[in-house]
Design a protein around this motif. Structure first.
Motif: not given
Length: 206
Positions: A176-194
């Motif tokens: 995956y691209t750097i941008e895709e990895i960054e987006a996935l990491s942020r999404l996982k962080f948000c889901l973990d918070i929920i």
């Protein structure tokens, strides 16, 4: 109908023309910087959140194996070398019409803005109706409503296995691209918070 011109196409062709003039090759970061300087008036420079140049150039060697060879050990800043063929052909590489590209980008932004206005106008009434009902609830009922809603969201997250899918993709980050990895990491962080807040509210810690 005029073919849509992508920013990635323009960036890659400019990068090839630049690389063809550097026999000793260029670090990824240097090539990106040169491309940004060349195209800055047409395509905005990369930022922490947006990275059109990073996304377009990170796999240049895979997209143009006849023109580009990858070298170096640093995965974060690999080096690209021009092939003999690129030395011969770089001056013949034609760039897309940049004026047409700008016009297409303006049309795209206008369309997105119009669609956003339509969505906002239709959603506004639904939100207003819900808020009217919510505002007359007792404080305990409001907390209960929020808790139940959060629990439903969390259950959908669990049923979808989206967190497991994201984890597997992050473990296979080379694809995956750097941008895709960054987006996935942020999404996982948000889901973990929920999920964390759902558990705290469910157990009465909030």
């Amino acid at each position: 109908m005029t073919k849509r011109i992508s920013a990635s196409e323009i960036i890659r062709k400019v990068a090839l023309k630049i690389l063809g003039q550097h026999s000793d090759g260029l670090q990824f970061s240097t090539l990106k910087m040169y491309a940004e300087k060349e195209l800055g008036s047409y395509i905005e420079y990369d930022t922490e959140k947006k990275g059109k140049y990073r996304s377009a150039l990170w796999n240049l060697d895979l997209l143009y194996p006849e023109y580009v060879i990858k070298g170096g050990q640093d995965r974060r800043d690999k080096r690209f070398f021009p092939t003999t063929k690129l030395h011969q052909d770089f001056h013949m590489i034609e760039l897309p019409n940049l004026d047409v590209f700008l016009e297409q980008e303006r049309e795209k932004e206008l369309k997105k803005s119009y669609q956003k206005q339509l969505v906002n106008s239709s959603v506004h009434k639904v939100i207003s109706d819900d808020l009217d009902l919510f505002n007359v609830m007792a404080p305990s009922a409001k907390m209960s409503h929020i808790s139940k809603s959060l629990n439903l969201i969390a259950k959908e997250i669990e049923l979808s296995n989206i967190i497991l899918l994201i984890n597997s993709m992050l473990l296979d980050s080379e694809k995956y691209t750097i941008e895709e990895i960054e987006a996935l990491s942020r999404l996982k962080f948000c889901l973990d918070i929920i999920m964390s807040y759902r558990n705290e509210m469910f157990h009465g810690k909030i």
